[in-house]
Design a protein around this motif. Structure first.
Motif, mmCIF file in Angstrom:
data_model
loop_
_atom_site.group_PDB
_atom_site.id
_atom_site.type_symbol
_atom_site.label_atom_id
_atom_site.label_comp_id
_atom_site.label_asym_id
_atom_site.label_seq_id
_atom_site.Cartn_x
_atom_site.Cartn_y
_atom_site.Cartn_z
ATOM 1 N N GLY A 1 4.887 3.873 -1.932
ATOM 2 C CA GLY A 1 3.450 3.633 -1.733
ATOM 3 C C GLY A 1 3.220 2.380 -0.904
ATOM 4 N N VAL A 2 3.944 1.313 -1.227
ATOM 5 C CA VAL A 2 3.803 0.058 -0.483
ATOM 6 C C VAL A 2 4.216 0.277 0.976
ATOM 7 C CG1 VAL A 2 4.605 -2.330 -0.280
ATOM 8 C CG2 VAL A 2 4.178 -1.343 -2.548
ATOM 9 N N ASN A 3 5.309 0.993 1.171
ATOM 10 C CA ASN A 3 5.780 1.255 2.534
ATOM 11 C C ASN A 3 4.792 2.106 3.331
ATOM 12 O OD1 ASN A 3 8.102 -0.251 2.171
ATOM 13 N ND2 ASN A 3 9.286 1.505 1.390
ATOM 14 N N ARG A 4 4.195 3.097 2.654
ATOM 15 C CA ARG A 4 3.174 3.915 3.317
ATOM 16 C C ARG A 4 2.016 3.041 3.776
ATOM 17 N NH1 ARG A 4 4.070 7.888 -0.581
ATOM 18 N NH2 ARG A 4 2.445 7.050 -1.909
ATOM 19 N N ALA A 5 1.598 2.129 2.881
ATOM 20 C CA ALA A 5 0.469 1.251 3.221
ATOM 21 C C ALA A 5 0.827 0.390 4.434
ATOM 22 C CB ALA A 5 0.108 0.385 2.029
ATOM 23 N N ALA A 6 2.056 -0.134 4.436
ATOM 24 C CA ALA A 6 2.475 -1.027 5.525
ATOM 25 C C ALA A 6 2.595 -0.268 6.853
ATOM 26 C CB ALA A 6 3.798 -1.692 5.163
ATOM 27 N N GLU A 7 2.983 0.996 6.759
ATOM 28 C CA GLU A 7 3.089 1.801 7.975
ATOM 29 C C GLU A 7 1.723 2.294 8.439
ATOM 30 O OE1 GLU A 7 5.822 4.850 6.782
ATOM 31 O OE2 GLU A 7 7.400 3.348 6.498
ATOM 32 N N GLY A 8 0.865 2.582 7.468
ATOM 33 C CA GLY A 8 -0.428 3.198 7.767
ATOM 34 C C GLY A 8 -1.404 2.279 8.477
ATOM 35 N N HIS A 9 -1.337 1.000 8.175
ATOM 36 C CA HIS A 9 -2.234 0.069 8.857
ATOM 37 C C HIS A 9 -1.536 -1.282 8.969
ATOM 38 C CE1 HIS A 9 -3.023 -1.141 4.699
ATOM 39 N NE2 HIS A 9 -3.500 -2.251 5.171
ATOM 40 N N GLU A 10 -2.095 -2.142 9.799
ATOM 41 C CA GLU A 10 -1.469 -3.442 10.024
ATOM 42 C C GLU A 10 -1.599 -4.305 8.772
ATOM 43 O OE1 GLU A 10 -1.784 -5.529 14.114
ATOM 44 O OE2 GLU A 10 -2.812 -6.817 12.682
ATOM 45 N N MET A 11 -0.477 -4.593 8.141
ATOM 46 C CA MET A 11 -0.534 -5.297 6.867
ATOM 47 C C MET A 11 0.651 -6.245 6.727
ATOM 48 S SD MET A 11 -0.720 -3.577 3.057
ATOM 49 C CE MET A 11 1.003 -3.423 2.612
ATOM 50 N N GLY A 12 0.385 -7.399 6.189
ATOM 51 C CA GLY A 12 1.461 -8.308 5.819
ATOM 52 C C GLY A 12 1.687 -8.205 4.322
ATOM 53 N N THR A 13 2.939 -8.340 3.909
ATOM 54 C CA THR A 13 3.247 -8.179 2.484
ATOM 55 C C THR A 13 3.955 -9.414 1.949
ATOM 56 O OG1 THR A 13 3.549 -5.814 2.874
ATOM 57 C CG2 THR A 13 4.382 -6.674 0.794
ATOM 58 N N LEU A 14 3.444 -9.878 0.818
ATOM 59 C CA LEU A 14 4.107 -10.969 0.103
ATOM 60 C C LEU A 14 4.592 -10.382 -1.214
ATOM 61 C CD1 LEU A 14 4.609 -14.034 0.341
ATOM 62 C CD2 LEU A 14 2.468 -14.399 -0.881
ATOM 63 N N LEU A 15 5.875 -10.209 -1.289
ATOM 64 C CA LEU A 15 6.461 -9.478 -2.411
ATOM 65 C C LEU A 15 7.094 -10.479 -3.368
ATOM 66 C CD1 LEU A 15 7.373 -6.596 -3.388
ATOM 67 C CD2 LEU A 15 9.411 -6.948 -2.019
ATOM 68 N N ILE A 16 6.511 -10.611 -4.530
ATOM 69 C CA ILE A 16 7.024 -11.588 -5.486
ATOM 70 C C ILE A 16 7.860 -10.865 -6.525
ATOM 71 C CG2 ILE A 16 6.318 -13.150 -7.338
ATOM 72 C CD1 ILE A 16 3.916 -13.842 -5.505
ATOM 73 N N THR A 17 9.086 -11.302 -6.691
ATOM 74 C CA THR A 17 9.957 -10.589 -7.622
ATOM 75 C C THR A 17 11.036 -11.509 -8.180
ATOM 76 O OG1 THR A 17 11.444 -8.702 -7.901
ATOM 77 C CG2 THR A 17 11.461 -9.769 -5.749
ATOM 78 N N HIS A 18 11.460 -11.144 -9.353
ATOM 79 C CA HIS A 18 12.547 -11.871 -9.990
ATOM 80 C C HIS A 18 13.877 -11.228 -9.621
ATOM 81 C CE1 HIS A 18 14.227 -14.430 -13.179
ATOM 82 N NE2 HIS A 18 15.007 -13.413 -13.471
#
Lengths: 252, 425
Positions: free
Chosen positions: A189-206
């Motif tokens: 879903g996140v990848n679809r969103a990033a491909e679908g429109h111009e988006m920057g992602t800040l992915l916070i994870t342990h």
């Protein structure tokens, strides 16, 4: 291209023992089209950064700046930040009684776009996004997050990400509490969103496991409220092998 | 067994408990406005423990004194179980003096199949479905000079009747009404209370065999009104009865709706919605009496509260008697506290005297519209005002949808909007 710029950010919270500084000077620049992973041990301030960007009232910015294309984000109300194009997928999404998902999604979309979405397209978009995230159709009639399992709540966060199309998505430990299948669905879903429109992602994870599905361009390691190390995707691989001990030892 | 609880969910300590002097979170304390308040137990319990009073312990709802005679009811002190939440000093003397003022004026709009008459209190239909259960109701019953009788004729279909009761001023008054749904009639009756009044009202509802009746009682009074209303329904064999209460207006409103099953296979649904503003006391005490086998009841009341000293009380008594085998029953009360300083009391009581039932349950929640909800909705671009409206509207809409009269639903939605607009100012 849009740019989210965080400069020398200091953030504290009020505790019973007085004010406690959590972020001790964070500097970070994210452009649309980029995916940044923020990793670090528990308590290092990762989630504080996410909530501060979204404007959670618990966090006091004592100095530093956050700007979105030069606009002062810290001067904006919580809802104005969302309308400006920031989206926080929360670690613990809140249950909102009495408000159905359908009503909530449409109201939020209308607020963000400044106009009501065309009914025909909207219904279709919601349906297909829900199907893509393997969310049961009957969730549309249920109250926001009410009685949803942890995994369902996370999917619904990503559903919103896909529908609201923000300039910047901040994912606060979206991977926590997900089994492998759910993790895959959510990552897609996140990848679809990033491909679908111009988006920057800040992915916070342990953990590094989500990075198998969402490929970061940059990795930042947070330790004790600061960025301790930065690098490319290979830094994540190194963390996978070595853990955070190396940084903690330095800190201690 | 009686299960009594004043239920608060989650953030118990935050639900405005200390905001009203004299109340504790347990709801055990009596209204501070009543004299000689003592948290140690009511007058009723003392009297009963000595075999005095009504002679039946009030540990069972079945033992509540009922009588047409005012003198059978002792003067109220505010310590009685059923009055302990009510500030008697705000009752406009309805419990003490003869309410001899002009009763609210009744006007009616009727479809085919409905007739309205004004009759003397000696009419045979008066007393056919109700009997006073407290002093105020008995006082009103005895002071009423006439009764309004609305009849839905036998086998009449799709009957609609609206009775508008317009307050005639603030002199204490008494009102009496009888609604008769004759066998196999189907219809909907709206009783709309508007204007300014201080009134002890008795409404008897006789739902005869096979009838299907919905009664909606709207309390849209002006701010100065005081309204005590006993609305008692007798639900006969195979009848269906739906009772919907909507309370917004008035300084003090105390409704005691009840449904008593008088035949097998009947169904009663009792829904309510209330919205209390600063200073308002809105009290709803329900009773469902499963005295017959194989009857079904479902109760749901939802309330919103806002402003200093907004106080709501909900008490739901469900009694499943020994003979009521095959009963299926559920009751719930949900409250949404919107601001500091408001208080919601919620007491579901379930008494079950037979094990041979289909089901019986109760639930009560009192939650708060809190900063977390607000943050979540705002983080999705929704402004604060809209966020608040979204939550309250959604919460109350569940009841409004059950009314089934479009004009009334529209009007109530508008009222909710107006109430919400008032908080924002």
């Amino acid at each position: 291209m849009s740019t989210l710029e965080i400069k020398d950010l200091h953030v504290s919270i009020d505790t019973e023992q007085g004010s406690k500084e959590i972020l001790k000077g964070v500097t970070l620049t994210i452009n649309t089209g980029e995916t940044h992973a923020i990793m670090g041990p528990n308590g290092s301030g990762k989630s504080t950064l996410a909530s501060t960007i979204a404007g959670h009232p618990r966090y006091n910015v004592t100095s530093g700046t956050i700007t979105l294309d030069g606009e002062d984000v810290l001067a904006m109300s919580v809802d104005a930040r969302a309308r400006a194009g920031l989206f926080l997928a929360m670690q613990y999404p809140v249950e909102v009684p009495g408000v159905t998902m359908t009503n909530f999604l449409r109201t939020a979309k209308t607020a963000i776009d400044g106009e009501a979405p065309s009914l025909r397209h909207w219904t279709k978009d919601v349906k297909s996004a829900m199907a893509g995230l393997k969310i049961d159709a009957d969730f549309a009639g249920r109250n926001v997050n009410e009685g949803f399992s942890g995994g369902e709540k996370k999917r619904v966060e990503i559903l919103q990400l896909e529908l609201f199309k923000p300039k910047f998505a901040i994912l606060d430990e979206t991977d926590s509490g997900l089994d492998v299948d759910a993790l895959k669905v959510v990552s897609e879903g996140v990848n679809r969103a990033a491909e679908g429109h111009e988006m920057g992602t800040l992915l916070i994870t342990h953990y590094t496991r989500i990075l198998r599905y969402i490929k970061p361009d940059f990795v930042h390691v947070f330790v004790d409220g600061r960025v301790a190390e930065q690098g490319g995707p290979d830094l994540a691989d190194r963390l996978e092998e070595e853990g955070y001990d190396r940084f903690l030892a330095v800190g201690a | 067994m009686t299960d009594t609880a004043t239920a608060f969910s989650g953030e118990k300590a935050r639900i405005g408990a200390p905001a009203i002097a004299g109340f504790t979170e347990e709801g055990e304390n009596l209204s501070p406005l009543n004299e000689d308040s003592s948290p140690l137990g009511g007058d009723a319990s003392k009297a009963h423990s000595h075999g005095a009073g009504a002679g039946v312990p009030d540990s069972s709802r079945a033992g509540r004194l009922t009588s047409y005679r005012l003198e059978d009811f002792k003067a109220l002190t505010g310590r009685e179980e059923d009055w302990r939440f009510t500030p008697l000093k705000r009752l406009g003397g309805l419990h003490k003096n003869v309410p001899a003022g002009a009763a609210p004026i009744v006007t009616s709009e009727l479809s085919d199949g409905a007739t309205v008459e004004t009759v003397g209190m000696d009419d045979v239909r008066v007393g056919s479905a109700g009997i006073p259960e407290d002093r105020v109701a008995a006082n009103g019953w005895n002071a009423a000079k006439e009764a309004t009788v609305l009849t839905l004729g036998a086998n009449a279909e799709n009957v609609k009747a609206t009775l508008t009761l317009t307050g005639a001023g603030l002199e204490a008054s008494a009102q009496h009404m009888v609604i008769v749904a004759e066998p196999n009639s189907r219809g909907l009756v709206v009783i709309d209370h508007v204007g300014s009044a201080v009134v002890a009202e008795n409404i008897e509802i006789d739902v005869q065999d096979g009838a299907d009746l919905t009664v909606v009682s709207v309390q849209a009074w002006e701010d100065d009104s005081i309204h005590a209303s006993s609305q008692q329904a007798k639900v006969s064999k195979d009848a269906q009865f739906k009772h919907i209460v909507v309370t917004f207006g008035g300084d003090l409103v105390r409704l005691t709706p009840s449904a008593r099953f008088a035949g097998t296979g009947a169904k009663a649904e009792m829904f309510g919605l209330y919205f209390a503003d600063a200073g308002q006391h809105l009290e709803h005490r329900l009773f469902v009496d499963h005295a017959q086998p194989r009857c079904t009841s479902n109760v749901l009341y939802k309330g919103a509260l806002q402003g200093k000293d907004a106080h709501t009380v909900w008490v739901g008594d469900v009694l499943i008697r020994k003979e009521a085998e095959g009963t299926d029953s559920y009751e719930a009360n949900r409250n949404l506290v919107l601001t500091d300083g408001a208080r919601a009391d919620s007491v579901p009581n379930l008494e079950i005297e037979t094990g041979l039932i289909e089901g019986a349950g109760h639930a009560s929640t009192t939650g708060r519209f809190d900063d977390q909800h607000l943050f979540y909705l705002m983080s999705r671009g929704i402004d604060e005002k809209t966020a608040r409206r979204l939550v309250v509207r959604g919460f109350l809409n569940e009841i409004i949808q059950k009314i089934g009269v479009e004009e009334l639903q529209t009007r109530l939605n508008e009222t909710v909007e107006a109430e919400l607009a008032a908080t924002e100012n």
